[in-house]
Every structure is written in C-alpha cells, then in structure tokens.
Scaffold this motif. Sequence first.
Motif, PDB file in Angstrom:
ATOM      1  N   LYS A 349      -0.909   8.448 -12.237  1.00 54.68           N
ATOM      2  CA  LYS A 349      -0.289   8.757 -10.948  1.00 54.68           C
ATOM      3  C   LYS A 349      -0.965   7.985  -9.820  1.00 54.68           C
ATOM      4  N   VAL A 692      -1.373  11.921  -1.862  1.00 54.33           N
ATOM      5  CA  VAL A 692       0.009  11.494  -2.078  1.00 54.33           C
ATOM      6  C   VAL A 692       0.238  10.105  -1.490  1.00 54.33           C
ATOM      7  N   ASP A 693      -0.234   9.892  -0.276  1.00 59.31           N
ATOM      8  CA  ASP A 693      -0.018   8.599   0.392  1.00 59.31           C
ATOM      9  C   ASP A 693      -0.804   7.473  -0.277  1.00 59.31           C
ATOM     10  N   ARG A 695      -1.734   7.252  -3.378  1.00 61.21           N
ATOM     11  CA  ARG A 695      -1.064   6.909  -4.642  1.00 61.21           C
ATOM     12  C   ARG A 695       0.068   5.906  -4.401  1.00 61.21           C
ATOM     13  N   LYS A 696       0.871   6.155  -3.379  1.00 64.92           N
ATOM     14  CA  LYS A 696       1.986   5.252  -3.086  1.00 64.92           C
ATOM     15  C   LYS A 696       1.490   3.849  -2.740  1.00 64.92           C
ATOM     16  N   GLN A 699       0.025   2.041  -5.947  1.00 65.98           N
ATOM     17  CA  GLN A 699       1.055   1.685  -6.917  1.00 65.98           C
ATOM     18  C   GLN A 699       1.806   0.417  -6.533  1.00 65.98           C
ATOM     19  N   LEU A 700       1.802   0.074  -5.228  1.00 63.13           N
ATOM     20  CA  LEU A 700       2.450  -1.171  -4.808  1.00 63.13           C
ATOM     21  C   LEU A 700       1.821  -2.387  -5.478  1.00 63.13           C
ATOM     22  N   LEU A 763       7.776   0.858   1.471  1.00 66.08           N
ATOM     23  CA  LEU A 763       7.444   2.276   1.461  1.00 66.08           C
ATOM     24  C   LEU A 763       8.513   3.127   2.143  1.00 66.08           C
TER      25      LEU A 763
END
Length: 790
Positions: A349, A692-693, A695-696, A699-700, A763
């Motif tokens: 994740k 949460v942020d 992780r985003k 992942q990029l 995003l």
Amino acid sequence: MKRIFFLLLISFSLTFEVFPQQIREIIPVLNLTAGEEKTFFINDFFYAENYDGIIFQTDTSLMVHYEPGTGMVNIKPSLSKEGFVLLPFKFTETEFTIIGKSEIKQSVTFSFKPEGKTERVNLFGSFNGWNRESHPMTRSIDGVYTTTISIDPGRYEYKFYVDGEELIDPDNPDKVPNGFGDWNSVLSVKPLHTGKSYLHNLDCTVNLSGTLLSFYYKSDSDGDIEVTALLDNELIPKNMIEIENRKINVELPSEMLTGLRTIRVAANENGRATNLQTILLKDGKPIGDKQFETWYDAVIYSIMIDRFYDGDSSNSIPVEHPELYFQANYQGGDLQGIIDKLQEGYFEKLGINTFWISPVVDNTNNAYKEFPPPHRYYTGYHGYWPVHPTCVEEKFGDMNLLKELIQLSHSKGIKVLLDFVANHVHEEHPFWKEHRDWFGVLELPDGSLNLRKWDEHRLTTWFEPYMPSFDFEGSQEVLEVMTDNAVWWLEESGADGFRHDAVKHIPNEFWRMLTRKIKERLQMPHDKIYFQIGETFGSYELVSSYVNNGQLDAQFNFNLYDTAIPVFVDENLPFTALDEQMNKTISVYGVNHLMGNVMDSHDKVRFMAYADGDVALGEVANEIGWTNPPEVNNKSSYDKLKLYIAYLISIPGIPVIYYGDEIGMTGAADPDNRRILRFDNDLTEWEKETLVDVRKIIQLRSRHSALRYGDFQTVYADDNIYAYIRSDMNERILVVLNKNSEDKTVEFNIPAFYGISIAGDLLSQESFFVNENKINLIMKGKDFRFLRLM
C-alpha cells in the motif's frame, strides 16, 4: 549554418547474456579537469576476469597512460579542452570507447581579516573534504589573510580555521546551518558558459525492423556542434544517425537491441557540453512498464528492526542496567514484526519495493557507556555493535526467520538490502579476542585517543573505546576475511545487496575486493544484479571516489540533503540554492544515477522536528530528545513533509523513506529519531491523513517511468517556486512545488517542439490547457502538482 559532427557508440550493457571477457557494464562518464592529470583504476571502469591486452589510444587533446601492472590509468586533457571527450581503447580484439567530460577550473580568492593577533588561518570546506590543514592562508602587510584555489562550478560551503577556532566569513552574508549548532558560509561558482544549452528527447518509434529515437538540440548560440551518441560502449556505423537542423534521429536495427541496451546522446558547442540523455531499451522498447526491471526502479524503505514492530513478544528481552534509559534500550521490534506487516500488505500500500533493514548480526547483551559527555549508557539495539560474524541477533530472530522474511519479500516484489558493518566490531567479538593484529590502536603517537576523528584520521579512527576498528591497510588477511564474510551473508540469506556503514573509514581496496567477489561468486553464476549503497559524509570528490563499477553502485546524497532540508524548512531560503546544488549533483553523477535521496535517517534529526519548530536549523539537538522530546503541534508541518516527499520521489536518484516518514514521525537527534513506530488506531487523525496522502505520492514513482528514468530540466526556480520536467521516451511530467504558506499564481513556458496542448494532474485529475506554449496554475500554499504533459 551550423556544422554538425557525430560519433555513435555501441557495446554490451548491464545484462549478462554475453561471452566471457566482454564488458558487461556501462562505463560511466569520467569527470576530468582541463590541464590536470587524474588517476583511475581499470577495474573501476568495468569487471573482467583479467585485463590483459588493453590498449588505449591517445591524441594531443587527451593524454592517456595505462600501467597494466598497477591497473592505473592516468588521463590528462589539454589545458584548453572543454566538453565531452572520447577515450577509445581495445580489449579482447574489440574497440570500445569511454566518454569523459572535461571542465576548466576557475580561480577563486578567499580573504579574511581577523580581529586581534592571529598566528594561523586556514581555509576549509566542502571542496577539500573539510580538511583544516590543506589550505593555509598567507598574511599580507595589512593583516589580511588570503589564498587562491582552483575550483569547479558548483555550490560550496566553507569556513576559516583561526588558531583552532572555526569561523564563518564575516564579509559573506550567504550562510546555512551546518547541523552542529553553527553555520557555514556559502560560495556559488558559476559555470564559465552562462548561455542555455539543452538536448531534449522527443519520441521513440518501434517497428519490426528497429527503433528510431529522436532528440532536439536547443541552444541560444550559433556555433559548430559535435554530437556524441552512444549505444553502450562500442562504435557503430555513421549511417544510423540522421541530423536535420536541430533534430537528431538515431535509428538502430532490432538485431542490435536484444536484451537491455543503453543509449546515451549529448552535444558539444564551442566547448560547452549539453546534458547527457540516457535511454534504456529492453528488446528495442523504452523501459519502464514493469515494476522492477533495474535498480533505477527502487524505492527504499529503511527499517530499524528494534523500533519497527514487535511480532514476537517471547524475544523482547531488554538489557538490565541501573543507568540505562528506555530510549537507549531494546524496545521489542523484530524480524517477525516485519513479516507480519508484509502479510498485512502494509508495504505494498505504501508503494515501496526495497527494504534496507538495520544490521541483523548478533550484538552485545550488555550496556556500555558512551565516551563523550554526558556518558550515557547504550545497548546495541541498533545493530552496529557486532559480537559474532555469522549469528543473527536473538532478540530479532534467527537465520531461518531472516530467510523467511527475504523469501516472503521476494514473493511480493520487494528486494532486501542488509546493513553490513565492516569498519569495526565490538570488543566482545571473537575477532578482537583472537586476532589483535587485524586491528589498529586507540592511542595516537602523541598520547591522545584516536576517537571520532572522522576527517583527521578517517581510516584509523575508532567510534568508541569498546569498538575496535579494523586495520585494513595493515592486514591482507582481514581484507580477505571480512569481504568473504560479506559474501557469505548474501549467499546464506538470499538478500539482494548491502547498505554499507561508515564507507569513508574503510580503504577503497576493501570495496574493490568485495565487489569483485560478489560479481565472481554470485552475480555471474546466478545472473543476478546485486546493489550496494554506502554511507559517507564528505565532499563530492570523496563520496564519488567510491561510486563506480568496481566499488559501490551508489551512496546517500547527503550533500544534496544538507541544502534541501533548510530550503524546505525556512521560507526565507530560496529554491534557487537547491537548484544550484541539484545541478552540482548532476554534474558529478549524471542525471540517471542511483544515489540515495533522503529526508530522514537514523543519524539525523527528523524533518518534522525542524518543520514544527522544536529544533532550530543549526541547533545541536543531542539533549532535546532526552529532556524535551519534540511533538507535532501544527497541522501545516505535515504539509511541509508531504511537499518534501513529493520532491524526494520526483528527482533523479533513488528515494529513501525512513520508517515513520509516512506518518510524519518526529524526533530530535539519536536516539530520539528512532522511536517505536505506531500503527492503525494508535495514530492521530493528522497522522492517518498523512499516511493516506504519502501513499498516493510514493505510488506515483512506480506508475510513471519518467520519474525513474527521465531527464531533469529546470523550468523555473525562485524563492518559493521550484518547477522541473522529467522526460523519458514514454512520457513527460512537470513537477511544481510551492513552499510558501500563501497561494501563488505561476506561468511557465513549455518548449514548443514538445507539441503539448494539455497538462493533466496525476493526483487531482484536473486538466489544464497549454495555450501558446504557456501553462498557468494557481499553486496552493505548501502544495505541489505532478502534471503529465500531453
């Protein structure tokens, strides 16, 4: 009309689908200085079973002398030679070529007028490895001390050493905190050529017959151009290149592109060299679709085992000592804890694909007093006090559990780097008890102790009186033993490489021997590319002296880190300073490098302690963690952290996430920066939102190849805004950072020959039109954007 000349080179690449005695690695660009002779070792260029029969060619602009008996290659460009130079040589009846980049050094004069009587003034700084003795200054009749040095373009920190006292330059207002409770003066040396010159990649066309790569040369001058194009390391026919005005096409037949191949293209114009474009192809197609094809794809997650997660309470046995504090003791984290989180999907994740785990080797079960005041007691919870060459620390698990962790990691696409300690052992180690001749001595000839003299006696200094340092220069036997031991750990555990501790305190001979053994015994027989990254604090010259095909693949880029941290924390420090340092990093390592980029580490004050104001830039933070541990009180501090992580995952090199970064963990200096990690319901709402942020953002990196393989072009840099484009042959991404607390309206020019009409936010999914090659954005305070240009 410009006259254009070109060379095109080809050789075997990083794959091992080759015949014996061929060159298996890409030979990196050599950094040379006009008129100055530099010495290289042939085994740092490439690996071979032997180097018999190598013949170097030379000409009047580039003198080369190779001594086969010593393996040394002496290279000297002529005094006026600038830009890219070619160094052809013959090996195993094949013609190869090395590319070098020659720069003309500039003369800079430093002056200092002391107050009162002074006996001795020396200049020292990042340009000489902070050596306080190598640059004495001369006193003039008016009492001013001066010295003139030759220096490459770049951003440097420096001080004056005045009768044993370190002083900044009183006449230079530009200064930065040095992390030791003081400041360093800053000098920026501009390039001789100030005009803009850049080689852009355009596109790639793949068909059954071959691959066509297109580039565009952009310059603000009109001189003769020499294009240098390389496909690995060998020359190929000139008819495979076509040049029309400023557009350069390289067309290669498919039969030349089997496996992994590397194309490098650059241009010279009147001594001014462009960037070097690097394109990796797999069977003729640009690389980047798969999750992990090369180490450029790595996103490292650094774990201090004892402080991560307790998965097995039966081995949670702290050391008992009346003067031992909780912060310096074992806190229960173990290998099972990492396994548990692997099985939960925590790391998938998060978007990481490589572990760097702290040393797993057995450490002492006793507490020891630190030599410097206030003489607190510590344990070996961190793993850097080894007492056995092959045993796993029982508080973490055993060898079977380590193997299980590595096998499970591999099944989930995660590679594992072990932390190897080669510089020293603990005094309880059998090597110290049985082989005193393998070690140096603690006492210096003048009777003082050789303790923590990181620069003055860097190859012999001890970290603590109970941590004997190996004398690798004085014992061939211990060189063999410790390099064999490192290979054993890789072979026995199944790990994928090493993070190496205290690299600069160990001679280069050790790293050459170790790397050769890894290639001979593991890499070649098993067709597996191992990765080694080291830890060195020092000048670019010192750090890079260990980074090549014969030693380490990379080191952590603390020089870039030292500039980035204050720039992101202090709104008054401009992004232009960071861009200068970025350009210096690229000039040393190239755009496509594997250096580790960090925000935090187990040796540094955590970013959040600076961002939230608990620790001031330049403040000594050793005692804060004991007396007043930082806490995060401002939500805006998490915005600063996310901004930094956006920068971290989008610049050249490998991003390194230190455990706890994902939730915005704070902490002062060691050991406060090594707190036990919290999960799930133990997190605050701010921390949950940050996780949460983050992780985003991370992942990029794996989803967009331009962030891993792309070039780097600065679009804009000022006090608050930093914008740059990463482009590979798959995509272009514009990254925009705003470190100011207030919203900013910005406008950027996009090169017309890119043909861009829309920019899509990766995003937010917003779209922005590019009108007349311009894009207008409103950047929120402490925010960032990743815009795919289409």
